[in-house]
Write a protein that holds these residues in place. Structure first.
Motif, short mmCIF file in Angstrom:
data_model
loop_
_atom_site.label_atom_id
_atom_site.label_comp_id
_atom_site.label_asym_id
_atom_site.label_seq_id
_atom_site.Cartn_x
_atom_site.Cartn_y
_atom_site.Cartn_z
N GLY A 136 -43.20 -8.20 17.41
CA GLY A 136 -42.65 -9.18 18.35
C GLY A 136 -41.74 -10.19 17.75
O GLY A 136 -41.84 -10.83 16.89
N VAL A 143 -48.23 -9.53 28.17
CA VAL A 143 -46.80 -9.33 28.43
C VAL A 143 -46.06 -9.06 27.12
O VAL A 143 -45.27 -8.13 27.02
N TRP A 144 -46.35 -9.86 26.14
CA TRP A 144 -45.67 -9.77 24.86
C TRP A 144 -45.83 -8.40 24.22
O TRP A 144 -44.86 -7.73 23.85
N PHE A 161 -34.97 -4.07 31.74
CA PHE A 161 -33.83 -4.56 32.49
C PHE A 161 -33.13 -5.64 31.69
O PHE A 161 -33.78 -6.49 31.08
N ARG A 162 -31.84 -5.59 31.70
CA ARG A 162 -31.10 -6.65 31.01
C ARG A 162 -30.70 -7.72 32.00
O ARG A 162 -30.16 -7.44 33.03
N PHE A 163 -31.02 -8.95 31.71
CA PHE A 163 -30.55 -10.05 32.55
C PHE A 163 -30.47 -11.30 31.71
O PHE A 163 -31.08 -11.40 30.65
N ALA A 203 -40.38 -5.34 33.64
CA ALA A 203 -39.13 -6.00 34.03
C ALA A 203 -38.43 -6.58 32.81
O ALA A 203 -37.21 -6.52 32.68
N LEU A 204 -39.20 -7.15 31.90
CA LEU A 204 -38.60 -7.80 30.74
C LEU A 204 -38.07 -6.79 29.73
O LEU A 204 -37.15 -7.08 28.98
N ILE A 248 -42.70 -17.54 27.47
CA ILE A 248 -44.00 -16.95 27.79
C ILE A 248 -44.90 -16.96 26.57
O ILE A 248 -46.08 -17.31 26.64
N ARG A 276 -33.22 -13.60 29.32
CA ARG A 276 -34.41 -12.78 29.09
C ARG A 276 -35.12 -13.19 27.81
O ARG A 276 -36.33 -13.32 27.77
N LYS A 277 -34.31 -13.39 26.74
CA LYS A 277 -34.91 -13.78 25.46
C LYS A 277 -35.65 -15.09 25.59
O LYS A 277 -36.75 -15.27 25.07
N LEU A 301 -36.88 -16.42 28.23
CA LEU A 301 -38.09 -16.26 29.03
C LEU A 301 -39.24 -15.70 28.20
O LEU A 301 -40.36 -16.18 28.23
N LEU A 302 -38.90 -14.66 27.41
CA LEU A 302 -39.92 -14.06 26.54
C LEU A 302 -40.51 -15.11 25.61
O LEU A 302 -41.71 -15.17 25.39
N PHE A 303 -39.62 -15.88 25.03
CA PHE A 303 -40.08 -16.89 24.10
C PHE A 303 -40.92 -17.95 24.81
O PHE A 303 -41.94 -18.40 24.29
N ARG A 320 -40.16 -1.59 25.19
CA ARG A 320 -38.78 -1.74 24.77
C ARG A 320 -38.32 -0.56 23.94
O ARG A 320 -37.17 -0.16 23.99
#
Lengths: 435, 317, 276
Positions: free
Chosen positions: C276, C152-153, C96-98, C92-93, C108, C101-102, C104-106, C160
């Motif tokens: 990453g 996830v990372w 998909f663009r939403f 999902a990360l 996590i 997102r950045k 959220l990744l950070f 990607r």
């Protein structure tokens, strides 16, 4: 082919019926047995001979009731037994039903144990009142006393005879006598003799020792029964100054790192005139290879100059039932059994553990086989309890702050006044609006 | 509803996208919230109470008293208590920072040396790489025990070796003596963590273009100058990332110290201090406050590194 | 010419030093583990005996074998859950663009930066509320704190970079996102999943603080805690032979695993850090 099958089916059918009947019968028997015999777990932390005695009693219990008790071993970790109990209870562990607790532990963990008062109404009158009070928090009996412990003053009767000194009745007298004997013996060549050894390390044992000095001088109980903080007063200052004077003169500097075994080590090798310690040291001192065999005796701890009480700090072990236990009924049965008159009597005879029931002190069999028990009764009558019941969950910190203040004073780190003043402020802060 | 073509399909897909994304993300987000987010908030909360393990539910809010508190004594004297006035805490902070700085520096230096070696082609290179991975593969607790055995004051091989070489005159109690305990921890941590640094730096080295080196060799630049003027600047991003990761790990260290040098004030780090207060002493709230401060320190340093290093979570640097 | 041989010799010495420094402690532990009885207390640099007494002792006395099984169970289940939750989230990360997102990744990633002790108090509360104290499930739950973000990372980074065309054909056919993930991306990410699974396994296997706090019976302990707490008959006796044997038993499979998969592990570690 079909005919053979039908015959077979018929034969099998009756066998299956019988098998089913058998299994059902077995299941009924099993469940009935299960309903009768329960499995509970107890943790005691005991090792060696105490554990052996415990297992003996547990076997007896199983014989009488059919319930099996397994002994939980303490996990091999570096945290103390109390810290482990606290962790188990904080985690609401249902796998342990009965806890064997030191006298100051159960009141601190009170909210985790059930009230045992409704189950032992009959026995309460026979139990020493101070012991009972020490395990009662807000009217709730959190643990049933199993055996008691009270310290005594050990003295070298041969040395006191030699110097024509009586057994000291006050701490001041003890200090003076110790000095005379020590100086005399050292002049005569015995360079290793000290006057008085006690437990001066910064731990719970120092709280006990210091409380005894305080109560002997009428200096209060650190925290009184009504919650009032009384520790900072003139008498406490006076008595701490007195003990400070002993360090390096009649007590070795190292006494500030002694616990029970270290002080017993100095005493049993014949290098102390007086020792304050628990009864366990008595039979050890009279063992075959002991240098002081037959040369010593015990007396109640000294009182204060103004006729205060001969106070010894109450010790001992009790049994508590966990609130998270899945079989409280059986757990209560076990607790009542292990602290019953019959078991206490047997324990007294076998391991010289002091009973908590007054009536047993007149028992002729105990008097014959373990005379020390009768001698200790006066110590129990005069025993004082640490303020764990009134301070509840804060007791650990109260005691730690107290022994720190005492230890610092004895080590010369700050005056008694300054340390006690700081202690009082810390305790007030800890207390807040109420313990 | 029918739609033709990629665009049409795409729009159908995109409309359901939010739901999909949510569905796919939810299990992970819920789990992390439950085991990381919520517990962190609870720990911070406990730091503001007088919680005790003896009765966690009876915790009362007491504000910042665990952090800093002033007591007024009967004689008028004022005394400060609390974490920020606790010499043991500051000692732990100092131990942690000192440890992180020294260990990461040593690991970077040794890691770079090893990476440079592994970057060369030579017979047996695979063997060396495998050997270098071993300290990383050994579980931390096992390394602690292995080294504790080697550093044993009576039967340890380290004392034996040093005494045979004439560098020691009598056995040293590496892990127990207050003077050497810190050194002991450093030795084991450097041994254990250098492979990680070496690998990351090696990866950075392997991404470097060969032609720069060719040019330098042709120009007759000495290897030392090549390293400092060419290699180092080029691998700076990889080096930075490695250093940041290792530094954050070093600040949080617990396992090694708990097992190798327990109850030693000279090696007590912030994590050890917090854990001891939480579970060994009965100072659950105090330990929670210490944990919170440690979290803030690590968070601060992370943010610092990220902004200074200008790391972008999306692009590689 | 002499310069070159000198340099080569110097390099060889350096290489030898690196190998010795890396391997010696482990070698010495193995050496000690094979000694029996009191020979342990004599310092030897080369193997002198091959007795199995320490191994037998550590496996038969106490519950060490059970501890190994505990660790195995916890590590495997943790890896399984991490991969399932992690792959779906990474997909999902990554694809998909939403908005946010950045961030959220950070966020996590930052979770794996939490000091363990910072969540310890709160996690203790959660464990007891769920009645999981002294259960291996408490460890499975706690370990996700570091395995999940890392998974996830790394997988997101991997996914990607995959080209858009892979999805477009499937979108044309009207496939749902789940089908796209399972049928197209899963086979492609399999190597990355093996790598992150391996690294997560190793991390879960080695974890100490949570295992120390959330289990109390010796039968429920995992390997690191068991080794740390191995004690002898009396509290003053340290059973070095047993400790070394236990260490070897636990480390040899791990070392073998790491050596077999070294390329994957190295690429996984560097991908996690650098990409990453």
């Amino acid at each position: 082919m079909a005919r053979v099958g039908r015959v077979q089916r018929g034969g099998w059918g009756s066998i299956r019926f019988l098998a089913g009947l058998f299994l059902v019968g077995l299941a009924i028997l099993e469940s009935a047995a299960a309903a009768r015999a329960a499995e509970i777990a107890m943790v005691s932390g005991s090792v060696g001979s105490d554990l052996k005695t415990l297992r003996h009693f547990l076997a007896e219990f199983q014989q009488k009731t059919g319930d099996h008790v397994s002994v939980v071993t303490m996990p091999s970790s570096s945290t103390s037994q109390f810290a482990q109990y606290r962790l188990w209870l904080a985690a609401r562990d249902p796998d342990i039903d009965v806890y064997q607790t030191d006298i100051v532990w159960a009141p601190q963990l009170a909210s985790n144990f059930i009230d045992l008062k409704p189950y032992v109404k009959g026995r309460l009158g026979d139990t020493f009142p101070t012991i009972l009070a020490s395990q009662t928090v807000n009217g709730k009996l959190v643990a049933l006393p199993m055996f008691a412990d009270a310290p005594a003053l050990y003295y070298r009767k041969d040395l006191l005879e030699k110097y024509h000194k009586p057994v000291p009745q006050t701490w001041e007298e003890m200090g003076a006598t110790a000095k005379v004997v020590m100086d005399g013996e050292r002049a005569a060549g015995n360079r290793r003799l000290w006057g008085f050894v006690f437990q001066g390390a910064a731990y719970e044992g120092l709280t006990c020792n210091a409380l005894e000095w305080m109560r002997a001088e009428g200096a209060g109980n650190i925290v009184e029964k009504d919650g009032r903080i009384s520790v900072y007063n003139d008498r406490t200052v006076k008595v701490l100054d007195m003990v400070r004077g002993w360090i390096g003169t009649i007590s070795p500097e190292g006494v500030l790192s002694y616990q029970e075994e270290e002080s017993r080590g100095v005493w049993q090798t014949g290098n102390a005139v007086f020792m304050r310690n628990w009864p366990y040291a008595y039979p050890l001192g009279n063992s075959a290879d002991s240098p002081i065999k037959g040369k010593f005796d015990i007396a109640p701890l000294p009182a204060g100059a103004e006729g205060g009480i001969h106070a010894g700090t109450l010790g001992g072990w009790s049994l508590a039932v966990s609130r998270y236990s899945r079989n409280k009924a059986v757990a209560v049965k076990l607790v009542k059994f292990l602290s019953s008159k019959a078991v206490q009597k047997e324990r007294a005879i076998v391991s010289a553990r002091l009973p908590t029931l007054k009536s047993l002190y007149g028992d002729p069999e105990i008097a014959a086989k373990q005379p020390i028990i009768g001698r200790m009764k006066i110590a129990l009558d005069n025993a004082v309890a640490r303020p764990s019941a009134v301070t509840g969950t804060d007791y650990n910190e109260v005691s730690a702050d107290f022994w720190t203040a005492v230890h610092n004073t004895l080590a010369g780190d700050g005056s008694a006044k300054d340390n006690l003043e700081l202690l009082e402020a810390k305790l007030q802060r800890l207390k807040g609006v109420g313990w | 509803m029918r739609a033709d073509g990629v665009a049409g399909r795409m729009s159908v897909l995109l409309r359901g996208r939010r739901v999909t994304v949510l569905l796919f993300l939810t299990p992970m987000l819920v789990t992390l919230a439950a085991i990381a987010g919520w517990p962190l908030l609870r720990t911070i909360w406990y730091g503001f109470t007088d919680a005790s393990l003896s009765d966690l539910d009876a915790a009362r809010f007491i504000g910042f008293r665990n952090y800093l508190d002033t007591l007024t004594l009967r004689s008028g004297r004022t005394v400060h208590t609390g974490l920020l006035a606790d010499p043991a805490w500051w000692h732990a902070v100092w131990n942690t920072l000192r440890f992180a700085a020294i260990s990461v520096s040593l690991e970077t230096i040794f890691g770079t040396i090893i990476a440079l070696v592994l970057n060369q082609r030579f017979p047996g290179r695979g063997l060396v790489r495998a050997a270098v991975l071993i300290p990383w593969a050994v579980p931390t607790i096992v390394s602690a025990k292995m080294w504790a055995w080697m550093m044993n004051d009576q039967f340890g091989i380290l004392n034996d070796m040093l005494m045979r070489l004439g560098l020691l005159s009598h056995p040293v109690a590496w892990t127990a003596s207050p003077d050497t305990a810190f050194l002991a921890v450093l030795i084991v941590d450097v041994w254990k963590s250098t492979p990680f640094m070496a690998l990351l730096i090696l990866a950075g080295l392997q991404m470097l273009p060969r032609d720069v080196y060719e040019a330098a060799r042709v120009d007759g630049v000495s290897p030392l100058r090549t390293f400092f003027d060419i290699t180092l600047p080029l691998i700076r991003p990889a080096l930075l990332v490695a250093v940041i990761f290792r530094a954050l790990d070093a600040l949080r260290i617990f396992d090694l110290i708990y097992v190798l040098t327990p109850n030693n004030a000279r090696t007590e780090t912030m994590s050890v201090f917090a854990q001891q207060n939480l579970f060994s002493f009965d100072k659950f709230a105090y330990g929670s406050a210490a944990s919170t401060l440690l979290f803030l320190v690590v968070a601060l340093i992370t943010i610092l590194f990220v902004t200074l290093g200008q790391l972008d979570p999306e692009r590689g640097q | 010419m002499r310069m070159r041989t000198l340099k080569a010799a110097g390099f060889a010495v350096l290489v030898a030093a690196i190998i010795t420094e890396s391997v010696f402690p482990f070698y010495y532990a193995i050496l000690t583990a094979f000694k029996s009885g009191n020979t342990i207390f004599h310092v030897d640099y080369w193997p002198t005996s091959f007795s199995l007494s320490n191994y037998v002792s550590v496996l038969t006395q106490g519950v060490f074998a059970r501890n190994v099984l505990n660790s195995l169970f916890v590590a495997c289940v943790t890896v399984a859950i991490s991969l399932i939750f992690g792959t779906t989230a990474a997909y999902a990360l990554a694809r998909f663009r939403f908005g946010g997102r950045k961030l959220l990744l950070f966020a996590i990633l930052s979770v794996s930066m939490f000091p363990q002790v910072a969540v310890l108090a709160g996690l203790f509360e959660v464990v007891r509320a769920l009645g999981l104290y002294n259960s291996l499930w408490s460890l499975v739950l706690s370990y996700l704190i570091f395995t999940l973000p890392f998974t996830v990372w790394v997988l997101a980074a991997f996914l990607r970079d995959m080209p858009r065309e892979l999805e477009e054909a499937a979108i044309m056919d009207g496939a749902s996102p789940l089908r796209i993930l399972v049928q197209i991306f899963l086979p492609l990410t399999a190597p990355a999943m093996v790598t992150t699974g391996l690294l997560a396994f190793i991390a879960a296997w080695n974890e100490f603080l949570f295992a120390l706090t959330f289990t109390s019976n010796d039968t429920q302990r995992t390997v690191p805690v068991a080794i740390a707490l191995l004690s002898g008959a009396s509290e003053f006796e340290v059973p070095w032979g047993n400790i070394m044997a236990a260490s070897v038993i636990v480390t040899v499979p791990l070392v073998v695993l790491v050596l077999i998969f070294q390329r994957r592990i190295v690429s996984g570690l560097t991908a996690g850090a650098i990409k990453g």
